[in-house]
Every structure is written in C-alpha cells, then in structure tokens.
Design an enzyme around this catalytic site. Sequence first.
Site, PDB file in Angstrom:
ATOM      1  N   ASP A   8      45.291  31.545  40.916  1.00  0.00           N
ATOM      2  CA  ASP A   8      43.925  31.926  39.941  1.00  0.00           C
ATOM      3  C   ASP A   8      43.623  30.683  39.186  1.00  0.00           C
ATOM      4  O   ASP A   8      44.409  29.908  38.518  1.00  0.00           O
ATOM      5  CB  ASP A   8      44.264  33.049  38.938  1.00  0.00           C
ATOM      6  N   ASP A 103      37.428  32.589  42.335  1.00  0.00           N
ATOM      7  CA  ASP A 103      38.515  31.736  41.704  1.00  0.00           C
ATOM      8  C   ASP A 103      40.173  32.244  41.852  1.00  0.00           C
ATOM      9  O   ASP A 103      40.875  31.920  41.353  1.00  0.00           O
ATOM     10  CB  ASP A 103      38.329  31.255  40.323  1.00  0.00           C
ATOM     11  N   GLU A 104      40.015  33.270  42.755  1.00  0.00           N
ATOM     12  CA  GLU A 104      41.490  33.989  42.866  1.00  0.00           C
ATOM     13  C   GLU A 104      41.504  34.728  44.170  1.00  0.00           C
ATOM     14  O   GLU A 104      40.644  35.009  44.893  1.00  0.00           O
ATOM     15  CB  GLU A 104      41.320  35.410  41.914  1.00  0.00           C
TER      16      GLU A 104
HETATM   17  P1  TTP Z   1      38.829  34.836  35.350  1.00  0.00           P
HETATM   18  O1  TTP Z   1      39.818  34.125  36.310  1.00  0.00           O
HETATM   19  O2  TTP Z   1      38.957  36.028  34.996  1.00  0.00           O
HETATM   20  O3  TTP Z   1      38.647  33.682  34.022  1.00  0.00           O
HETATM   21  P2  TTP Z   1      38.960  32.313  33.945  1.00  0.00           P
HETATM   22  O4  TTP Z   1      39.080  31.540  35.438  1.00  0.00           O
HETATM   23  O5  TTP Z   1      37.508  31.777  33.489  1.00  0.00           O
HETATM   24  O6  TTP Z   1      39.874  31.831  33.032  1.00  0.00           O
HETATM   25  P3  TTP Z   1      41.497  32.048  33.181  1.00  0.00           P
HETATM   26  O7  TTP Z   1      42.023  30.635  32.896  1.00  0.00           O
HETATM   27  O8  TTP Z   1      42.138  33.083  32.276  1.00  0.00           O
HETATM   28  O9  TTP Z   1      41.572  32.555  34.695  1.00  0.00           O
HETATM   29  O10 TTP Z   1      37.293  34.663  36.150  1.00  0.00           O
HETATM   30  C1  TTP Z   1      36.869  33.658  36.966  1.00  0.00           C
HETATM   31  C2  TTP Z   1      35.485  33.435  36.857  1.00  0.00           C
HETATM   32  O11 TTP Z   1      35.040  34.649  36.949  1.00  0.00           O
HETATM   33  C3  TTP Z   1      35.208  32.889  35.282  1.00  0.00           C
HETATM   34  O12 TTP Z   1      35.356  31.333  35.200  1.00  0.00           O
HETATM   35  C4  TTP Z   1      33.938  33.303  35.173  1.00  0.00           C
HETATM   36  C5  TTP Z   1      33.729  34.621  36.213  1.00  0.00           C
HETATM   37  N1  TTP Z   1      33.688  35.919  35.176  1.00  0.00           N
HETATM   38  C6  TTP Z   1      32.481  36.201  34.739  1.00  0.00           C
HETATM   39  O13 TTP Z   1      31.533  35.795  35.014  1.00  0.00           O
HETATM   40  N2  TTP Z   1      32.505  37.307  33.967  1.00  0.00           N
HETATM   41  C7  TTP Z   1      33.888  37.797  33.435  1.00  0.00           C
HETATM   42  O14 TTP Z   1      33.618  38.773  32.549  1.00  0.00           O
HETATM   43  C8  TTP Z   1      35.084  37.320  34.010  1.00  0.00           C
HETATM   44  C9  TTP Z   1      36.331  37.993  33.736  1.00  0.00           C
HETATM   45  C10 TTP Z   1      34.851  36.266  34.737  1.00  0.00           C
HETATM   46 MG    MG Z   2      40.671  32.299  36.678  1.00  0.00          MG
END
Ligand code: TTP
Ligand code: MG
Length: 400
Positions: A8, A103-104
């Site tokens: 992730d 991103d995952e």
């Molecule tokens: P995440 O992996 O949940 O968040 P992140 O990568 O920003 O942060 P982390 O370091 O905790 O992993 O989500 C990935 C992307 O998805 C995030 O950058 C933006 C998008 N996203 C949204 O647009 N709205 C949301 O509510 C969430 C949770 C994510």
């Molecule tokens: Mg993320």
Amino acid sequence: MSSIIHIDLDQFYAAVEILDFPELKGKPLIVGGRPDSRGVVCTASYEARAFGVHSAMPSSQAARLCPSALWRVPRMDRYAEKSREVVAVFERYTDQIQTVSLDEAYLDVGGSLKLFGSAESIGRRIKNEVFSETGLVASVGVAENKFLAKVASDLRKPNGFVVIPPGRDHAAAILNPLPVSRLWGVGTKTGERLTELGIVKISDLLALDPEWLARRIGLESASRLLSLAQGIDVGEVEVGGMSKTLGRENTFAKDLFALDAMERELLAFSDEVASRLRSEHLKCGGVTLKVKFGDFTRISRALMFEEPTDLSEPLYHAARTMLRDRVQLSGRGVRLLGVTATHLVRAENAEKSLFSDEDHQKKERAAVAIDRLRGKFGDSAVTFGRLLEKRSENTGTPSE
Ligand code: TTP
Ligand code: MG
C-alpha cells in the site's frame, strides 16, 4: 508458507503531487475538492494529518483544521499512470497480482520463491525498486494470507516493512492488541455496536463465548469475524480482479447543455452500473465521473464512499454532486458523460455493517427485486420515473 505480499503506497495522491511539485514536500498538503466548494479531501499528507485532516472529510472542515494547508485538485490520470509504473515492478516477480485500488495490491509469490528467494526478500526488493524507479514510498506486509499481509503492511505505516511469520502464535501476538475495527466486515457502525458490547480489542472478541456473539450478530458474521481474529483467511489472490473498473459512458449525438438532461443520463448510467455490479457480486468503493466537452477537452472527478456499495442511488448521488460542485460547465456543451465504479471489491469482502440500518436493508431488498424482474422481463422492465422522460439520443459506447 508465507507467500502473500500486501503493498500500500503511502499518502498516495499527495506523494505523486510532491513528486511532480517538489516545493510541496514537507508541507501540510491536501489533495481534494477546494475548500470553497462542497468537495471532500481525497488525501492529506502526513503533515496535514497531524492537524486532524483525513480522507473523506469535507474540504471546508479540513481548511478550518489546517488553515496553512496547500491544496491540489486531484489528477486521476497522473495517479493512474504512476500506479501502472508500480504494477510493472510487481510484474517482474509474479503474475499473481490482485490490484485493489490504484495504490494497493496483493501478490501471491508462492510460485516465485524458487526463482527469487523468500517472500520477505521479494517484498524487500519490490519496496526498494518501487522507490528507486517511481519515487514512491510503499508500506509492505508479508504473511501467509491476505488478511494478515494487509494488517502487516499497515502496522508500521509510513515506510513500513513487516513480516508475520507463519503460525497461530505469531498471528496472535500481532492481532490480539489491535482494535476490532481491523477485522474485515467491521465498519464504523459495527465497531460502535461492538464497543457498546464492551468489545474493543481483537483479544476481547476471542475471549467471548462464540455462541453469545452468534446470537447477537448472526452465525455467519460471528464465525467470519472469529476466524479473522485468529488470523485465518482462506481468500485467494484474485488475479487482475479489482484493477478492473466497471463503467458506462455515452457520446451524445448532440451536445447537452441542460443540467437536467445531463443528470438524467447520470441516473441511467448509475442504475446500469449498479445493476452490473450486483450481477457480478461486486461492490465499488469509489466512483469516477467523466465529462468530455464539445471542444473535446475532458476532465474526470472521483470520490470514495464511506462503505462500498452496489446500489444506484449512492452512485447517482455521487456523480450528480461531482457534476454540480466540481465541474465548471460555464455554459459549455457536453459531448460525453461517463460514470465508472472504481475500487471494486467482492461483495462478500466488502466492509459491510453487520448491523446495517433498516433503510439500507430495504434498499438492498428492493435492488434484488429489481434484478429479478429485469432477469425475467429485460432491462427496461424496471426503471426510475425520471428515466421515462425523454433521454438524449446517443451513439452508445459502453466502457469497461
Ligand atoms: P489510502 O491507501 O487509504 O490512503 P493514502 O495512500 O493516501 O494514505 P496511506 O499512507 O495511509 O496509505 O488510499 C489511497 C488513495 O485513494 C488516496 O491517496 C486517495 C484515494 N482516496 C480517496 O480519494 N478518498 C478516500 O476516502 C480514501 C480513503 C482514499
Ligand atoms: Mg495508501
């Protein structure tokens, strides 16, 4: 055998913005709808999170919490491009890749161990190569199943690398102190209900009489939660799977100018997409609105749901809100509209409130009934009143 890797990316949208605009580095940064719009935060950089800003928070609230934040509007195409670069690194090590979102991803490297060494060393190499080749920092978890690998990747975020060795004891040591909300299926509402019942940590759940729990949340939910709580997850990496999106778009014979006409199209697309989600037993965590103007310029807007859905109403509501609040129509003609369900998950894995409210259950039952009727009498058998008004002529371009 530990052979599942979960990856992730850290603060993904923000990280891409920082890569492209290095002056943003180290600053509180918010990627999302502008604070003066009715938009929401997509990503907050870790510096902005320190102010209490988080994903899905209304932008106006985020601006109040963090007045010094710098703002960027999301650039989905760019994030998709970076995501493809990252997946290209994974593909060197395995073809067993399930991309959950941009991103995952989960990787099953069981078949790659002979060639590349242990899952741990593959995980390390991937983390290093993602950083050196794309400039993005990933948090990585390695474990014997998907659930544990995801828990592991989250454990030391950002820039985490955690291996949970096989065996119940290792899983228990990690899981027991974690909040029950880490278990799949425990959303906000269920979390609150469990807290009311005095269940806060995973170890609290395991200490309960399983029958007592089953009486409260149903046998199926109880046994699912209790398995996960022990680190048991039989779900396999579903190759390709969720990188897929499911959408419907149309290029209109004549450009649309009236908001009303555009909204009718969005309603029809949302309804169709939701129906297809249900027939494939999927739910979507997000939705993208695509707009192409008469001059061929195009934009897309995206948002995420609090809980994955397969119902047309939230899809339509999201698409309409994005069109109204986040698209500058300024009297321009619209040539194409599209609604795409993103962040697809299998319905049975979707974070679903175990205590979902009556209203929602009613809608779900109605959706099932609609699907049945359509199965019998065809798609036009059930349609929303609003769709019976004349729809625009179009050239019909389904998108996948
Ligand atoms: P995440 O992996 O949940 O968040 P992140 O990568 O920003 O942060 P982390 O370091 O905790 O992993 O989500 C990935 C992307 O998805 C995030 O950058 C933006 C998008 N996203 C949204 O647009 N709205 C949301 O509510 C969430 C949770 C994510
Ligand atoms: Mg993320």
